[in-house]
Scaffold this active site. Structure first.
Site, mmCIF file in Angstrom:
data_model
loop_
_atom_site.group_PDB
_atom_site.id
_atom_site.type_symbol
_atom_site.label_atom_id
_atom_site.label_comp_id
_atom_site.label_asym_id
_atom_site.label_seq_id
_atom_site.Cartn_x
_atom_site.Cartn_y
_atom_site.Cartn_z
ATOM 1 N N LYS A 1 0.833 -1.207 0.000
ATOM 2 C CA LYS A 1 0.000 0.000 0.000
ATOM 3 C C LYS A 1 0.870 1.261 0.000
ATOM 4 O O LYS A 1 0.622 2.193 -0.756
ATOM 5 C CB LYS A 1 -0.905 0.013 1.241
ATOM 6 C CG LYS A 1 -1.556 1.360 1.512
ATOM 7 C CD LYS A 1 -2.443 1.358 2.742
ATOM 8 C CE LYS A 1 -1.829 1.873 4.010
ATOM 9 N NZ LYS A 1 -1.471 3.287 4.070
ATOM 10 N N ASN A 2 1.874 1.256 0.872
ATOM 11 C CA ASN A 2 2.660 2.485 1.012
ATOM 12 C C ASN A 2 3.686 2.661 -0.101
ATOM 13 O O ASN A 2 4.501 3.566 -0.065
ATOM 14 C CB ASN A 2 3.301 2.557 2.403
ATOM 15 C CG ASN A 2 2.231 2.795 3.464
ATOM 16 O OD1 ASN A 2 1.105 3.196 3.137
ATOM 17 N ND2 ASN A 2 2.547 2.536 4.719
ATOM 18 N N ARG B 1 -3.468 10.783 2.923
ATOM 19 C CA ARG B 1 -2.382 11.725 3.214
ATOM 20 C C ARG B 1 -1.535 12.033 1.983
ATOM 21 O O ARG B 1 -0.438 12.565 2.085
ATOM 22 C CB ARG B 1 -1.480 11.139 4.302
ATOM 23 C CG ARG B 1 -2.205 10.833 5.588
ATOM 24 C CD ARG B 1 -1.255 10.675 6.730
ATOM 25 N NE ARG B 1 -0.442 11.858 6.951
ATOM 26 C CZ ARG B 1 -0.896 12.974 7.486
ATOM 27 N NH1 ARG B 1 -2.135 13.084 7.881
ATOM 28 N NH2 ARG B 1 -0.095 14.010 7.626
ATOM 29 N N ASP C 1 -4.887 8.050 9.081
ATOM 30 C CA ASP C 1 -5.164 7.613 10.449
ATOM 31 C C ASP C 1 -4.770 8.670 11.468
ATOM 32 O O ASP C 1 -3.754 9.335 11.316
ATOM 33 C CB ASP C 1 -4.378 6.329 10.724
ATOM 34 C CG ASP C 1 -4.884 5.186 9.864
ATOM 35 O OD1 ASP C 1 -6.050 5.272 9.414
ATOM 36 O OD2 ASP C 1 -4.138 4.235 9.641
ATOM 37 N N ASP D 1 4.190 0.368 12.299
ATOM 38 C CA ASP D 1 2.978 -0.299 11.797
ATOM 39 C C ASP D 1 2.891 -1.765 12.230
ATOM 40 O O ASP D 1 1.827 -2.374 12.148
ATOM 41 C CB ASP D 1 2.934 -0.232 10.266
ATOM 42 C CG ASP D 1 2.982 1.192 9.789
ATOM 43 O OD1 ASP D 1 1.928 1.819 9.705
ATOM 44 O OD2 ASP D 1 4.091 1.682 9.550
ATOM 45 N N VAL E 1 7.740 6.606 17.075
ATOM 46 C CA VAL E 1 7.519 7.256 15.768
ATOM 47 C C VAL E 1 6.264 8.127 15.786
ATOM 48 O O VAL E 1 6.287 9.284 15.358
ATOM 49 C CB VAL E 1 7.446 6.202 14.639
ATOM 50 C CG1 VAL E 1 7.194 6.878 13.293
ATOM 51 C CG2 VAL E 1 8.732 5.387 14.590
HETATM 52 N N1 EPU Z 1 6.534 14.533 10.934
HETATM 53 C C1 EPU Z 1 6.539 15.864 11.241
HETATM 54 N N2 EPU Z 1 6.460 16.770 10.215
HETATM 55 C C2 EPU Z 1 6.381 16.381 8.917
HETATM 56 C C3 EPU Z 1 6.355 15.000 8.606
HETATM 57 C C4 EPU Z 1 6.430 14.086 9.641
HETATM 58 O O1 EPU Z 1 6.615 16.254 12.417
HETATM 59 O O2 EPU Z 1 6.310 17.252 8.025
HETATM 60 C C5 EPU Z 1 6.584 13.534 12.031
HETATM 61 C C6 EPU Z 1 5.253 12.782 12.193
HETATM 62 O O3 EPU Z 1 4.315 13.518 12.910
HETATM 63 C C7 EPU Z 1 5.713 11.511 12.883
HETATM 64 C C8 EPU Z 1 7.110 11.275 12.288
HETATM 65 O O4 EPU Z 1 7.518 12.524 11.733
HETATM 66 O O5 EPU Z 1 5.847 11.754 14.260
HETATM 67 C C9 EPU Z 1 7.169 10.195 11.233
HETATM 68 O O6 EPU Z 1 6.192 10.453 10.251
HETATM 69 P P1 EPU Z 1 6.371 10.007 8.738
HETATM 70 O O7 EPU Z 1 6.332 11.227 7.904
HETATM 71 O O8 EPU Z 1 7.539 9.090 8.622
HETATM 72 O O9 EPU Z 1 5.056 9.190 8.515
HETATM 73 P P2 EPU Z 1 4.131 9.264 7.241
HETATM 74 O O10 EPU Z 1 5.002 9.400 6.063
HETATM 75 O O11 EPU Z 1 3.028 10.214 7.481
HETATM 76 C C10 EPU Z 1 4.192 6.757 6.583
HETATM 77 C C11 EPU Z 1 3.169 5.705 6.348
HETATM 78 C C12 EPU Z 1 2.600 5.237 7.678
HETATM 79 C C13 EPU Z 1 3.756 4.718 8.527
HETATM 80 C C14 EPU Z 1 4.837 5.797 8.675
HETATM 81 C C15 EPU Z 1 6.068 5.312 9.404
HETATM 82 C C16 EPU Z 1 2.249 6.292 4.229
HETATM 83 C C17 EPU Z 1 1.095 6.817 3.458
HETATM 84 N N3 EPU Z 1 2.100 6.240 5.525
HETATM 85 O O12 EPU Z 1 3.511 7.821 7.226
HETATM 86 O O13 EPU Z 1 1.727 4.162 7.394
HETATM 87 O O14 EPU Z 1 3.274 4.379 9.789
HETATM 88 O O15 EPU Z 1 5.254 6.264 7.372
HETATM 89 O O16 EPU Z 1 6.614 4.220 8.753
HETATM 90 O O17 EPU Z 1 3.265 5.909 3.670
HETATM 91 C C18 EPU Z 1 -0.200 2.852 7.568
HETATM 92 O O18 EPU Z 1 0.143 2.292 6.517
HETATM 93 O O19 EPU Z 1 -1.171 2.434 8.268
HETATM 94 C C19 EPU Z 1 0.524 4.028 8.033
HETATM 95 C C20 EPU Z 1 0.051 4.828 8.974
#
Ligand code: EPU
Length: 434
Positions: free
Chosen positions: A22-23, A93, A118, A306, A328
């Site tokens: 998915k990601n 997102r 989420d 995850d 995280v």
């Molecule tokens: N963060 C910030 N500012 C930003 C971006 C991130 O403070 O501009 C913080 C977040 O709040 C968090 C941390 O950095 O505390 C890590 O966030 P990250 O950006 O790595 O997460 P994401 O990219 O929003 C993706 C996956 C998530 C997965 C995380 C960690 C997608 C669409 N989502 O989220 O997947 O948990 O990386 O591996 O790729 C899921 O599949 O259920 C899911 C939630």
């Protein structure tokens, strides 16, 4: 709301094929829009999040077709608008990643401020916007949208405050077509990101990376179309592993890849869960009493956030006291209250238990937990708050004594293909509520 009634008590047994990640697919859809040439993705999962992302891409001019089973053809001859429609942008997102194709191809991007996905923490996009600013974009908030403009993005030196996954991917897309070289330091290096880099390389990008989390991207003038096979979903594979072991079952997850799951497999072995790596997948099975453990989530190559919810459920079946520290996302234990309702013995704490001090140590976020096991769970009425929590409830209901009613199955279908068929084929007793 889509509701299931699950009769607990059946160990999961059999074989299932893991879908494409998915990601990965959602990000590769956006990536394909950097070029006007066609891209073909094989092993593309049929899940809710792909459909939402497809709608966003189509609204901006992408054309989709499915020329074969799990094969997705995407072509964006022209970007037809620079704004992501509010209604679509708030459903997952991915809208913030549209910055890259929109800025490169139209010089302007209007992205809704409110994002979906989420609710596992505040999930801001400040790292993304700061990265684009460093690359020369002008960013302002007007009403409920970010307005971002630039003539051409230029290479820059960017140090991420935390190795954020989507920020790294977003800036990678931006940098491939920027003028000059971009350095992304403290970048995330998840397998899905390495896979995206390989796909970009096939399209003509020049990206180097080093062991110290630095990506160096040499901007090129244009990218071509490509064909790429999606990597297997390592979160789905790990969820099924936890389900197999927690229910005292035996499941062969065809297509699961050891290389993407090394930390998970080590952790599973530490608690006494059994697995057997084969050429075409991994068999996960219960092989005797489970042990407690101290565990901490982290960015890759650490234990994925995850994987944490289904693993906590598994730990409710282990002998003794386990400690899990989530580093995280701030609020990734929201699902625990419902497990407690089902009989789990879990306590949450706002301190950093069992590991290093993390970013949340001075906050009031309850980001550590202590789990005492083993417990016999019992059926309950549950509403699914998010994707990974949702799958965890399904496993809990399958191993519980009695009947559970689970509302909001559609949240889980965002990330798990043919959820009902898959679980039924493994022996889960599921009825759809009228
Ligand atoms: N963060 C910030 N500012 C930003 C971006 C991130 O403070 O501009 C913080 C977040 O709040 C968090 C941390 O950095 O505390 C890590 O966030 P990250 O950006 O790595 O997460 P994401 O990219 O929003 C993706 C996956 C998530 C997965 C995380 C960690 C997608 C669409 N989502 O989220 O997947 O948990 O990386 O591996 O790729 C899921 O599949 O259920 C899911 C939630």
């Amino acid at each position: 709301m889509h509701t299931w009634i699950i009769e607990g008590g059946s160990p999961l047994r059999g074989e299932v094929k893991v879908s494409g990640a998915k990601n990965s697919i959602t990000k590769l859809m956006v990536m394909s829009m950097l070029t006007s040439e066609p891209c073909l993705f094989e092993n593309a999962p049929r899940i809710g999040d792909s459909l939402i992302t497809q709608e966003i891409c189509e609204a901006l001019g992408a054309r989709f077709s499915e020329p074969g089973d799990h094969v997705l053809h995407i072509e964006t001859p022209e970007i037809i608008r620079s704004d992501v429609p509010q209604e679509l942008g708030t459903r997952n997102r991915l809208a913030i990643m549209m910055l890259a194709p929109l800025l490169h191809r139209t010089g302007e991007a209007i992205i809704p401020v409110a994002a979906g996905g989420d609710r596992i923490g505040p999930r801001p996009v400040d790292f993304h916007l700061e990265g684009y600013r460093k690359m020369g974009a002008h960013v302002e908030i007007r009403g409920d949208a970010y307005h971002v403009t630039c003539d051409r993005l230029i290479g820059a030196e960017i140090e991420l405050p935390f190795p954020s996954v989507t920020t790294t991917e977003n800036l990678l897309l931006a940098a491939t077509l920027a003028k000059g070289r971009t350095f992304i330091r403290n970048a995330a290096i998840e397998p899905e990101i390495m896979d995206m880099m390989m796909c970009l390389q096939k399209m003509g990008a020049i990206i180097d990376y080093s062991a110290d989390r630095t990506l160096v991207i040499e901007g090129v003038e244009s990218l071509s179309g490509t064909t790429h096979t999606l990597m297997p979903d390592r979160i789905v594979a790990a969820s099924l592993a936890c389900a197999a072991v927690a229910t005292r079952g035996d499941v062969f997850v065809s297509g699961a890849r050891q290389a993407d799951m090394i930390t998970f497999l080590n952790t599973l072995r530490r608690v006494g869960g059994k697995f057997e790596v084969q050429d075409d997948g991994i068999r996960f099975y219960y092989g005797g009493p489970l042990n407690s453990i101290a565990l901490e989530t982290h960015v890759h190559p650490g234990f994925m956030t995850d994987w944490q919810p289904p693993f906590v459920l598994l730990l409710t079946q282990a002998n003794g006291m386990s400690v899990v520290h989530e580093t995280v996302f701030e609020s990734r234990f929201g699902y625990v209250d419902e497990l407690i309702k089902m009989g789990a013995d879990i306590a949450l704490y706002d301190t950093c238990l069992g590991g290093r001090k993390c970013r949340f140590r001075f906050s009031n976020y309850r980001h550590s937990c202590v789990i005492k096991g083993p417990v016999q769970l019992h059926g309950a009425e549950i509403t699914v708050p998010d994707l990974r929590a949702g799958f965890t409830y399904l496993i809990a209901a399958i191993l519980a004594r009695g009947c559970s009613t689970i509302d909001g199955i559609e949240h889980i279908e965002r990330g798990y293909e043919d959820l009902e068929g898959m679980l039924r084929s493994l022996g889960a007793q599921i009825r759809t509520a009228a």
